[in-house]
Design an enzyme around this catalytic site. Structure first.
Site, PDB file in Angstrom:
ATOM      1  N   ASN A  86     -43.556  -6.159 -13.460  1.00 22.96           N
ATOM      2  CA  ASN A  86     -44.756  -6.879 -13.932  1.00 22.96           C
ATOM      3  C   ASN A  86     -44.809  -7.054 -15.448  1.00 22.96           C
ATOM      4  O   ASN A  86     -45.329  -8.051 -15.933  1.00 22.96           O
ATOM      5  CB  ASN A  86     -46.030  -6.227 -13.385  1.00 22.96           C
ATOM      6  CG  ASN A  86     -46.163  -4.780 -13.768  1.00 22.96           C
ATOM      7  OD1 ASN A  86     -45.164  -4.085 -13.946  1.00 22.96           O
ATOM      8  ND2 ASN A  86     -47.372  -4.324 -13.918  1.00 22.96           N
TER       9      ASN A  86
ATOM     10  N   GLY B 127     -43.364   2.393 -11.351  1.00 27.19           N
ATOM     11  CA  GLY B 127     -43.521   1.626 -10.113  1.00 27.19           C
ATOM     12  C   GLY B 127     -44.637   2.192  -9.268  1.00 27.19           C
ATOM     13  O   GLY B 127     -45.574   2.816  -9.781  1.00 27.19           O
ATOM     14  N   SER B 128     -44.521   1.990  -7.976  1.00 27.38           N
ATOM     15  CA  SER B 128     -45.608   2.377  -7.077  1.00 27.38           C
ATOM     16  C   SER B 128     -45.551   3.875  -6.732  1.00 27.38           C
ATOM     17  O   SER B 128     -44.474   4.477  -6.770  1.00 27.38           O
ATOM     18  CB  SER B 128     -45.493   1.568  -5.783  1.00 27.38           C
ATOM     19  OG  SER B 128     -44.231   1.819  -5.201  1.00 27.38           O
TER      20      SER B 128
ATOM     21  N   GLU C 162     -44.384   6.963 -13.833  1.00 27.82           N
ATOM     22  CA  GLU C 162     -45.471   6.102 -14.325  1.00 27.82           C
ATOM     23  C   GLU C 162     -45.889   5.228 -13.154  1.00 27.82           C
ATOM     24  O   GLU C 162     -45.219   4.243 -12.834  1.00 27.82           O
ATOM     25  CB  GLU C 162     -44.965   5.243 -15.508  1.00 27.82           C
ATOM     26  CG  GLU C 162     -44.554   6.051 -16.731  1.00 27.82           C
ATOM     27  CD  GLU C 162     -45.759   6.575 -17.522  1.00 27.82           C
ATOM     28  OE1 GLU C 162     -46.867   6.035 -17.382  1.00 27.82           O
ATOM     29  OE2 GLU C 162     -45.563   7.557 -18.267  1.00 27.82           O
TER      30      GLU C 162
ATOM     31  N   CYS D  43     -50.725  -2.501 -14.148  1.00 30.61           N
ATOM     32  CA  CYS D  43     -51.078  -1.177 -13.620  1.00 30.61           C
ATOM     33  C   CYS D  43     -52.380  -0.656 -14.206  1.00 30.61           C
ATOM     34  O   CYS D  43     -53.081   0.120 -13.578  1.00 30.61           O
ATOM     35  CB  CYS D  43     -49.948  -0.193 -13.891  1.00 30.61           C
ATOM     36  SG  CYS D  43     -49.507  -0.124 -15.631  1.00 30.61           S
TER      37      CYS D  43
ATOM     38  N   GLU E  90     -54.548  -0.388  -4.279  1.00 36.18           N
ATOM     39  CA  GLU E  90     -54.511  -1.097  -5.561  1.00 36.18           C
ATOM     40  C   GLU E  90     -54.327  -2.599  -5.282  1.00 36.18           C
ATOM     41  O   GLU E  90     -53.471  -2.979  -4.478  1.00 36.18           O
ATOM     42  CB  GLU E  90     -53.300  -0.553  -6.329  1.00 36.18           C
ATOM     43  CG  GLU E  90     -53.140  -1.059  -7.718  1.00 36.18           C
ATOM     44  CD  GLU E  90     -51.852  -0.526  -8.350  1.00 36.18           C
ATOM     45  OE1 GLU E  90     -51.067   0.167  -7.662  1.00 36.18           O
ATOM     46  OE2 GLU E  90     -51.639  -0.808  -9.523  1.00 36.18           O
TER      47      GLU E  90
HETATM   48  P1  NAD Z   1     -41.960  -0.605  -6.834  1.00 37.15           P
HETATM   49  O1  NAD Z   1     -42.268   0.835  -6.687  1.00 37.15           O
HETATM   50  O2  NAD Z   1     -41.863  -1.438  -5.604  1.00 37.15           O
HETATM   51  O3  NAD Z   1     -40.572  -0.811  -7.629  1.00 37.15           O
HETATM   52  C1  NAD Z   1     -40.262  -0.148  -8.829  1.00 37.15           C
HETATM   53  C2  NAD Z   1     -38.759   0.077  -8.906  1.00 37.15           C
HETATM   54  O4  NAD Z   1     -38.327   0.881  -7.808  1.00 37.15           O
HETATM   55  C3  NAD Z   1     -37.921  -1.186  -8.876  1.00 37.15           C
HETATM   56  O5  NAD Z   1     -36.913  -1.091  -9.872  1.00 37.15           O
HETATM   57  C4  NAD Z   1     -37.324  -1.187  -7.474  1.00 37.15           C
HETATM   58  O6  NAD Z   1     -36.035  -1.757  -7.420  1.00 37.15           O
HETATM   59  C5  NAD Z   1     -37.233   0.287  -7.128  1.00 37.15           C
HETATM   60  N1  NAD Z   1     -37.398   0.530  -5.694  1.00 37.15           N
HETATM   61  C6  NAD Z   1     -38.212  -0.141  -4.825  1.00 37.15           C
HETATM   62  N2  NAD Z   1     -38.114   0.404  -3.582  1.00 37.15           N
HETATM   63  C7  NAD Z   1     -37.238   1.421  -3.673  1.00 37.15           C
HETATM   64  C8  NAD Z   1     -36.710   2.374  -2.723  1.00 37.15           C
HETATM   65  N3  NAD Z   1     -37.094   2.365  -1.437  1.00 37.15           N
HETATM   66  N4  NAD Z   1     -35.823   3.281  -3.167  1.00 37.15           N
HETATM   67  C9  NAD Z   1     -35.452   3.304  -4.452  1.00 37.15           C
HETATM   68  N5  NAD Z   1     -35.898   2.426  -5.390  1.00 37.15           N
HETATM   69  C10 NAD Z   1     -36.775   1.497  -5.011  1.00 37.15           C
HETATM   70  O7  NAD Z   1     -43.087  -1.143  -7.824  1.00 37.15           O
HETATM   71  P2  NAD Z   1     -43.322  -2.606  -8.365  1.00 37.15           P
HETATM   72  O8  NAD Z   1     -43.694  -3.515  -7.234  1.00 37.15           O
HETATM   73  O9  NAD Z   1     -42.186  -3.027  -9.244  1.00 37.15           O
HETATM   74  O10 NAD Z   1     -44.602  -2.403  -9.301  1.00 37.15           O
HETATM   75  C11 NAD Z   1     -45.899  -2.302  -8.781  1.00 37.15           C
HETATM   76  C12 NAD Z   1     -46.410  -0.882  -8.808  1.00 37.15           C
HETATM   77  O11 NAD Z   1     -46.001  -0.228  -9.993  1.00 37.15           O
HETATM   78  C13 NAD Z   1     -47.929  -0.786  -8.824  1.00 37.15           C
HETATM   79  O12 NAD Z   1     -48.338   0.326  -8.054  1.00 37.15           O
HETATM   80  C14 NAD Z   1     -48.273  -0.536 -10.285  1.00 37.15           C
HETATM   81  O13 NAD Z   1     -49.497   0.082 -10.498  1.00 37.15           O
HETATM   82  C15 NAD Z   1     -47.124   0.313 -10.692  1.00 37.15           C
HETATM   83  N6  NAD Z   1     -46.899   0.198 -12.124  1.00 37.15           N
HETATM   84  C16 NAD Z   1     -47.131   1.262 -12.919  1.00 37.15           C
HETATM   85  C17 NAD Z   1     -46.955   1.150 -14.289  1.00 37.15           C
HETATM   86  C18 NAD Z   1     -47.187   2.295 -15.215  1.00 37.15           C
HETATM   87  O14 NAD Z   1     -46.748   2.204 -16.358  1.00 37.15           O
HETATM   88  N7  NAD Z   1     -47.847   3.366 -14.823  1.00 37.15           N
HETATM   89  C19 NAD Z   1     -46.542  -0.057 -14.830  1.00 37.15           C
HETATM   90  C20 NAD Z   1     -46.314  -1.115 -13.979  1.00 37.15           C
HETATM   91  C21 NAD Z   1     -46.471  -0.992 -12.625  1.00 37.15           C
END
Ligand code: NAD
Length: 464
Positions: A125, A198-199, A220, A254, A342
């Site tokens: 994002n 990520g999530s 994060e 986020c 979320e």
């Molecule tokens: P995501 O968790 O789907 O993906 C993040 C990363 O994890 C990506 O690089 C992806 O390739 C990898 N990934 C996905 N599935 C995986 C798996 N099964 N095994 C290993 N790696 C895997 O998150 P997203 O869709 O990129 O982002 C959205 C989420 O991230 C929201 O919950 C948001 O709040 C959070 N977020 C947090 C911050 C923060 O700084 N705290 C910033 C941005 C987004």
């Protein structure tokens, strides 16, 4: 340096890459502060000369304009680089602490040391910001780094891979592109640090993968961030700030306020100002700078949260363009779908409350959020908000802008994450601090040695 890595990412390649980086780390090259500064400056120059490529890639990914990209991705990256370059020499120094009486005569201090081989996994994002700012932290702390950007922002992932892999030795800094298989292959390796954005769902997978090696992990993550308006709030300016924070990046942020909690007595005024601000700042489908939803899966997910019966404003969406109109939902209850997880999209659910206790209860009924925002002029409520509500970071009469101050650490708590970074906290995040007692040979007390005389006992009692 030896460069072994090809542009493929089989499990063996990944294993070889990590081995190369470990060998390089063990050569002690990255421990030199001169080396760190040289690499950080080189990195800054590369970003500067490739800004246009970075703008172009992110526009292709999800229509993020040059202006938004400069403001929310490139500018914070320069700021972090500049802080690191300015402070690296100071940060690497030993940090003196006091020595207690029992240990005198001696000096006590902390010795910062790099953790080793870092893995940074980024989200889509804010693809540059959330991938490269942690990389800066890893570099200034003296680690080698592998970055895995999100595959969902494919163009920006490629742009970062090109920029880094063509200019840095893979044994020091390298980008591995890919999705779940590549991330799984990476997570099977032994790292000294894993930094994940990520999530919460994937955060748990990362934490589990790190456990067998007891790898230091920073997570994060996200959550449902409340924006609470009390009855004495400064509505006009508060709503203006909240709306900007909500629709930045089309709500794919986020830290965005996820839902609005508003006192019953001011709800109609707050709703009126929300609509006023949306119209005034042209947060609309017609605005070419309004960011697209990243993909169709997320588009469908966000649209499914719009209950037509509760739409107060907006509600339209265009699937082929992946645009969702800024949408305000009224009379929302905790049972509505939009209040389950979320949102991560341009929808504001407005939930009314009668007493502040009820509002606090609603916030606490969710997992600890990444952020919480209070719009109020009531100091008693402010104090209660700060002392009773758990959250990662927050704002009083503002939203999201806390991330813009590098003196404030950024991170979550509980389900929204663990660990923190930005500014000096990034250096600390990627370092270990060895705690040292450095004893003088000038004098040795016999207090701790066997003897157990009355005199020793008296002295210990005095010191206790
Ligand atoms: P995501 O968790 O789907 O993906 C993040 C990363 O994890 C990506 O690089 C992806 O390739 C990898 N990934 C996905 N599935 C995986 C798996 N099964 N095994 C290993 N790696 C895997 O998150 P997203 O869709 O990129 O982002 C959205 C989420 O991230 C929201 O919950 C948001 O709040 C959070 N977020 C947090 C911050 C923060 O700084 N705290 C910033 C941005 C987004």
């Amino acid at each position: 340096m030896n460069t072994l890595i090809k542009e493929t990412t089989s499990e063996q390649d990944v294993q070889q890459l990590v081995e190369d980086q470990r060998k390089y780390f063990n050569s002690n090259t990255t421990r030199s502060v001169e080396f760190r500064l040289e690499q950080l400056k080189k990195f800054r120059n590369l970003i500067k000369t490739h800004e246009d490529d970075l703008h172009e890639a992110i526009y292709k990914d999800f229509g993020k304009s040059k202006y938004d990209n400069q403001l929310t991705e490139i500018f914070p990256l320069y700021e972090e680089l500049d802080i690191a370059i300015k402070n690296a020499r100071r940060w690497v120094k030993h940090r003196k602490v006091k020595t207690n009486l029992m240990n005198q005569p001696a000096k006590s201090y902390l010795v910062p040391e790099p953790l080793g081989v870092s893995l940074v996994i980024g989200a889509w994002n804010f693809p540059y910001n959330l991938s490269l700012v942690p990389v800066v932290g890893s570099m200034v702390a003296g680690n080698t780094t592998i970055l895995k950007p999100s595959e969902l922002a494919a163009e920006t992932s490629r742009a970062m891979a090109k920029l880094i892999n063509e200019n840095f030795d893979a044994s020091y800094l390298h980008v591995v592109e890919g999705g779940i298989p590549e991330t799984t292959a990476l997570l099977a390796q032994r790292f000294d640090k894993i930094f994940f954005t990520g999530s919460p769902q994937v955060g748990k997978i990362v934490n589990k993968a790190a456990a067998p090696n007891l790898t230091n992990v920073t997570l994060e993550l996200g959550g449902k961030n409340p924006a609470l308006f009390t009855k004495d709030a400064s509505i006009d300016v508060g709503v203006k700030r909240m709306i900007w924070a909500k629709f930045l990046n089309s709500g794919q942020l986020c830290l965005a306020p996820d839902y609005v909690l508003v006192h019953k007595s001011i709800k109609s005024k707050v709703l009126e100002r929300i609509v006023h601000e949306i119209k005034k700042h042209n947060y609309s489908v017609e605005n070419q700078n309004f960011v697209r939803i990243i993909n169709e899966r997320n588009f469908d997910r966000v649209v499914s949260l719009i209950d037509p019966e509760k739409v107060h404003f907006g509600g339209k969406a265009n699937r082929s363009e992946r645009i969702i109109e800024p949408t305000v939902l009224n009379n929302v209850t905790l049972e509505d779908d939009v209040m389950r997880d979320e949102i991560f999209g341009p929808i504001i659910p407005v939930v009314e409350y009668e007493t502040i206790d009820e509002a606090f209860e609603i916030i606490k009924s969710f997992e600890k959020p990444l952020a919480a925002y209070l719009f109020s002029n009531n100091n008693k409520i402010k104090d209660r908000f700060l002392s009773e509500i758990p959250f990662g970071s927050g704002g009083i009469n503002d939203a999201v802008m806390q991330i813009n101050n590098s003196n404030l650490p950024f991170g979550g708590v509980g389900n929204s994450g663990m660990g923190r970074y930005h500014g000096k906290y990034s250096f600390e995040c990627f370092s270990h601090f060895k705690a040292i007692l450095d004893k003088s040979n000038f004098f040795e007390s016999d207090l701790k040695y066997y003897g157990h005389s009355d005199r020793q006992m008296k002295l210990i009692k005095k010191l206790s």
